[in-house]
Design an enzyme around this catalytic site. Sequence first.
Site, short mmCIF file in Angstrom:
data_model
loop_
_atom_site.label_atom_id
_atom_site.label_comp_id
_atom_site.label_asym_id
_atom_site.label_seq_id
_atom_site.Cartn_x
_atom_site.Cartn_y
_atom_site.Cartn_z
CE LYS A 145 -8.46 8.46 4.91
NZ LYS A 145 -7.30 8.09 4.08
CG ASP A 154 -7.68 2.60 4.94
OD1 ASP A 154 -8.49 1.64 4.86
OD2 ASP A 154 -6.58 2.49 5.51
#
Length: 208
Positions: free
Chosen positions: A121, A140
Site C-alpha cells: 500500500k 486501505d
Amino acid sequence: MTKKELALETVARLKKEYPDAGCTLEYEDAWKLLISVRLAAQCTDARVNQVVLGLYEKFPTISALADADESDIEEIVRPCGLGKSKARDIKACMTMLRDEYDCKVPDDFNKLLKLPGVGRKSANVIMLEAFNMPQGIAVDTHCKRIANRLGFSKETEPSKIEQDLLKVIPKEYYKDVNHIFIWHGRNLCTSQNPKCDKCPLKNYCKFH
C-alpha cells in the site's frame, strides 16, 4: 453487467462525484511523503500533517532523522498512535535511504518494498504521488470496504483485493481509483452508517 463494465461505471460515477479528489497528505519531498504514509496508519491525514511539522522542525533532513535517537522521534510522533513502531521504522528507513540510496527515495516499486515499514500500500502511494508512476492500487480500509461491497473482491487480505481490482480496472485509471475510493469511503461509503441514499453507486452495491 460484467465486473470490468462495473469497474468503468464505478470510476466514471466517482470521478463525477469527487472531481477534486487527490492526496490529502501534505509533503514537499518524496522522503517526507514516505514518513507521512507510515504515520498515517490508523491515523487521520489531518493529524499527520500537523505532527510532521514538529518532526521536521527538529530533524529537517534524512540524515538528521537517521542520526536521531529513536526515543526523540517517538516523542514527537506519538499523537499518531503506534509511536514506538513508527519511530523505529522511520529511523531505520531514513538510515537505509542515507546509507544505500544517497538520501534519495528510489523510484522503483520493489526497492521501496525493501525499506523498513513499507508494504504494498505504501509503495503504491509513493510511486503514484511522488513519481506519478502508478504501479497498482493502494488498498486501505476504504478501498477494501468498497471493493467488497461492490463485489469486485470477496477477499480480506489487501494484496489479494488489489489483484482482484487490477483484473478489472485498466491501468490508465489506477491514479483515479487510488484517490476516489478513499474519498468515497471517507465521505459516503463509511464503515458505520453509510450514506447509501446519497451514493451514486447504490444500484450496484451488494451492501445496500
